[in-house]
Write a protein that holds these residues in place. Structure first.
Motif, PDB file in Angstrom:
ATOM      1  N   VAL A 164      32.822  33.277  27.040  1.00 18.67           N
ATOM      2  CA  VAL A 164      32.920  33.900  28.369  1.00 18.67           C
ATOM      3  C   VAL A 164      32.879  32.860  29.493  1.00 18.67           C
ATOM      4  O   VAL A 164      33.551  33.026  30.527  1.00 18.67           O
ATOM      5  CB  VAL A 164      31.769  34.935  28.539  1.00 18.67           C
ATOM      6  N   GLY A 165      32.128  31.780  29.313  1.00 14.06           N
ATOM      7  CA  GLY A 165      31.954  30.772  30.376  1.00 14.06           C
ATOM      8  C   GLY A 165      33.276  30.273  30.958  1.00 14.06           C
ATOM      9  O   GLY A 165      33.498  30.374  32.176  1.00 14.06           O
ATOM     10  N   PRO A 166      34.189  29.739  30.116  1.00 14.80           N
ATOM     11  CA  PRO A 166      35.462  29.256  30.669  1.00 14.80           C
ATOM     12  C   PRO A 166      36.283  30.356  31.352  1.00 14.80           C
ATOM     13  O   PRO A 166      36.944  30.104  32.364  1.00 14.80           O
ATOM     14  CB  PRO A 166      36.213  28.728  29.428  1.00 14.80           C
ATOM     15  N   MET A 167      36.200  31.583  30.808  1.00  7.01           N
ATOM     16  CA  MET A 167      36.958  32.682  31.435  1.00  7.01           C
ATOM     17  C   MET A 167      36.390  33.055  32.800  1.00  7.01           C
ATOM     18  O   MET A 167      37.107  33.507  33.688  1.00  7.01           O
ATOM     19  CB  MET A 167      36.961  33.911  30.525  1.00  7.01           C
ATOM     20  N   THR A 168      35.082  32.875  32.970  1.00  9.75           N
ATOM     21  CA  THR A 168      34.464  33.160  34.273  1.00  9.75           C
ATOM     22  C   THR A 168      35.090  32.261  35.342  1.00  9.75           C
ATOM     23  O   THR A 168      35.461  32.723  36.433  1.00  9.75           O
ATOM     24  CB  THR A 168      32.942  32.919  34.193  1.00  9.75           C
ATOM     25  N   ILE A 169      35.227  30.990  35.015  1.00 10.25           N
ATOM     26  CA  ILE A 169      35.780  30.048  35.998  1.00 10.25           C
ATOM     27  C   ILE A 169      37.267  30.335  36.224  1.00 10.25           C
ATOM     28  O   ILE A 169      37.756  30.307  37.361  1.00 10.25           O
ATOM     29  CB  ILE A 169      35.538  28.594  35.554  1.00 10.25           C
ATOM     30  N   ALA A 170      37.984  30.668  35.152  1.00 11.02           N
ATOM     31  CA  ALA A 170      39.417  30.988  35.309  1.00 11.02           C
ATOM     32  C   ALA A 170      39.587  32.207  36.218  1.00 11.02           C
ATOM     33  O   ALA A 170      40.517  32.271  37.037  1.00 11.02           O
ATOM     34  CB  ALA A 170      40.057  31.224  33.943  1.00 11.02           C
ATOM     35  N   CYS A 171      38.676  33.182  36.092  1.00  4.46           N
ATOM     36  CA  CYS A 171      38.773  34.388  36.932  1.00  4.46           C
ATOM     37  C   CYS A 171      38.438  34.077  38.392  1.00  4.46           C
ATOM     38  O   CYS A 171      38.946  34.743  39.301  1.00  4.46           O
ATOM     39  CB  CYS A 171      37.880  35.498  36.383  1.00  4.46           C
ATOM     40  N   LEU A 172      37.623  33.061  38.617  1.00  2.00           N
ATOM     41  CA  LEU A 172      37.381  32.618  39.997  1.00  2.00           C
ATOM     42  C   LEU A 172      38.697  32.125  40.615  1.00  2.00           C
ATOM     43  O   LEU A 172      38.988  32.399  41.782  1.00  2.00           O
ATOM     44  CB  LEU A 172      36.322  31.507  40.000  1.00  2.00           C
ATOM     45  N   MET A 173      39.499  31.431  39.821  1.00  2.00           N
ATOM     46  CA  MET A 173      40.801  30.959  40.327  1.00  2.00           C
ATOM     47  C   MET A 173      41.726  32.149  40.592  1.00  2.00           C
ATOM     48  O   MET A 173      42.461  32.182  41.565  1.00  2.00           O
ATOM     49  CB  MET A 173      41.451  29.989  39.322  1.00  2.00           C
ATOM     50  N   LYS A 174      41.661  33.124  39.683  1.00  2.00           N
ATOM     51  CA  LYS A 174      42.482  34.327  39.867  1.00  2.00           C
ATOM     52  C   LYS A 174      42.098  35.023  41.174  1.00  2.00           C
ATOM     53  O   LYS A 174      42.956  35.412  41.971  1.00  2.00           O
ATOM     54  CB  LYS A 174      42.278  35.259  38.666  1.00  2.00           C
ATOM     55  N   ASN A 175      40.791  35.160  41.415  1.00  2.00           N
ATOM     56  CA  ASN A 175      40.325  35.815  42.642  1.00  2.00           C
ATOM     57  C   ASN A 175      40.731  35.025  43.883  1.00  2.00           C
ATOM     58  O   ASN A 175      41.079  35.615  44.918  1.00  2.00           O
ATOM     59  CB  ASN A 175      38.797  35.964  42.615  1.00  2.00           C
ATOM     60  N   THR A 176      40.696  33.698  43.798  1.00  2.00           N
ATOM     61  CA  THR A 176      41.076  32.882  44.962  1.00  2.00           C
ATOM     62  C   THR A 176      42.566  33.066  45.252  1.00  2.00           C
ATOM     63  O   THR A 176      42.972  33.157  46.427  1.00  2.00           O
ATOM     64  CB  THR A 176      40.739  31.397  44.693  1.00  2.00           C
ATOM     65  N   LEU A 177      43.360  33.157  44.205  1.00  2.00           N
ATOM     66  CA  LEU A 177      44.803  33.423  44.394  1.00  2.00           C
ATOM     67  C   LEU A 177      44.997  34.792  45.059  1.00  2.00           C
ATOM     68  O   LEU A 177      45.769  34.920  46.022  1.00  2.00           O
ATOM     69  CB  LEU A 177      45.509  33.395  43.034  1.00  2.00           C
TER      70      LEU A 177
END
Ligand code: NDP
Length: 297
Positions: free
Chosen positions: A266-279
């Motif tokens: 889950v950890g790496p996906m949390t950070i990837a979703c932060l990028m998704k939210n910023t987009l």
């Protein structure tokens, strides 16, 4: 039973690639790159590592990152002035304040101050309300990452019974709302639940967000369930410090259809979703500037 160990790093790499393609579309249209501001107060080593990873991933996604570091003893007023400044800046689309804050500072006041359309952690009451009422919003990154994993693993989640262990505002509650919207039937268990393991044993999907190292053993898991381990716990084993989840991986994995490891789930996906939210926040700002009014999606 053959168990799939879900590779969160690979899923995160794929999501970052998808986000970077969308960022490129913005750049091709002569629009600014999405800007993510990360605010770190104090010297907590774990928080410093999280911030470093977030900034690294933002750059990989083609975004601009702005780092604000404040000393451990900074005042609430100083921190709030930084947030006000970031709220005003047109080149900042997402604002993240790394939690926890030092004890003398109020995280609640800071979260409420972040402009909801820049709240890429999804913690502002405005975004919490939108999520709870089934409207599009900026969604907390960890539960969003868990949902992405589940949808990529299982496809349509309709009709599945999901049990969530934990009811925190940052993981358990938004996870329940997200899975409810995905047409799951939800049970949330917590520290006051009687025989939580027997309820968990009925789950097709088990999400563990407890903060208790390796609490979840095979007595909590229905054979064939998909198990998502949100926990990150630093423990000493054989004189060495290591990270373990809330799930006892070696006891549970033989019974699960699929399971996320810790670390690397889950950890790496949390950070990837932060990028998704910023987009999403940058796309929203673009649409606002063009006079298009819609809710965040
Ligand atoms: P909290 O401490 O805020 O919440 C824990 C929840 O677990 C509470 O609701 C608590 O119940 C419940 N709980 C505690 N003990 C039991 C028990 N024995 N049986 C059933 N429920 C229990 O934690 P968070 O939600 O913030 O985090 C959970 C875990 O996820 C932590 O390990 C954290 O480090 C990790 N985490 C990982 C992230 C990632 O990116 N992978 C991001 C965020 C968190 P009650 O409400 O009754 O007290």
């Amino acid at each position: 039973m053959s168990t799939r160990v879900i590779d969160g790093k690979r899923l995160a790499d794929n999501l970052i690639r998808e986000v970077s393609e969308q960022v490129q579309h913005l750049l091709d249209a002569d629009l600014p790159a999405p800007g993510l501001a990360v605010v770190l107060v104090g010297e907590d080593p774990a928080s410093a590592v999280y911030v470093r990873n977030k900034i690294k991933r933002a750059r990989e996604a083609g975004m601009r990152s702005i780092e604000k570091r404040l000393s451990e003893d900074c005042t609430q007023e100083t921190l709030e002035a930084i947030i006000e400044e970031l709220n005003q800046r047109e080149d900042v689309h997402g604002i993240l304040v790394q939690l926890p804050l030092p004890k003398h500072l109020s995280a609640e006041r800071v979260i409420r101050l972040i402009a909801p359309q820049k709240d890429v952690d999804g913690f502002h009451p405005h975004n919490v309300g939108l999520l709870a009422t089934g409207q599009a919003s900026l969604i907390p990154c960890t539960p969003l990452g868990c949902l992405e994993i589940l949808q990529r693993e299982l496809g349509d989640l309709s009709g599945k019974h999901a049990v969530i262990v934990g009811r925190s505002n940052i993981v358990g509650k938004p996870m329940a709302n997200l899975l409810l919207q995905a047409n799951c039937t939800i049970t949330v268990v917590h520290s006051k639940t009687h025989q939580a393991n027997l309820l968990a044993r009925q789950a097709d999907i088990l999400v563990a967000a407890v903060g208790q190292p390796e609490l979840i053993d095979e007595s909590w898991v229905k054979p064939g369930a998909v198990v998502i381990d949100v926990g990150i716990n630093a423990v000493e084993q054989a004189g060495k410090r290591k990270l373990v989840g809330d799930v006892n991986f070696s006891k549970v994995a033989p019974f699960a259809k699929a399971i996320t490891p810790v670390p690397g789930g889950v950890g790496p996906m949390t950070i990837a979703c932060l990028m998704k939210n910023t987009l999403v926040a940058a796309q929203y700002a673009r649409d606002q500037a063009n006079g298009l009014h819609h809710t965040l999606s």
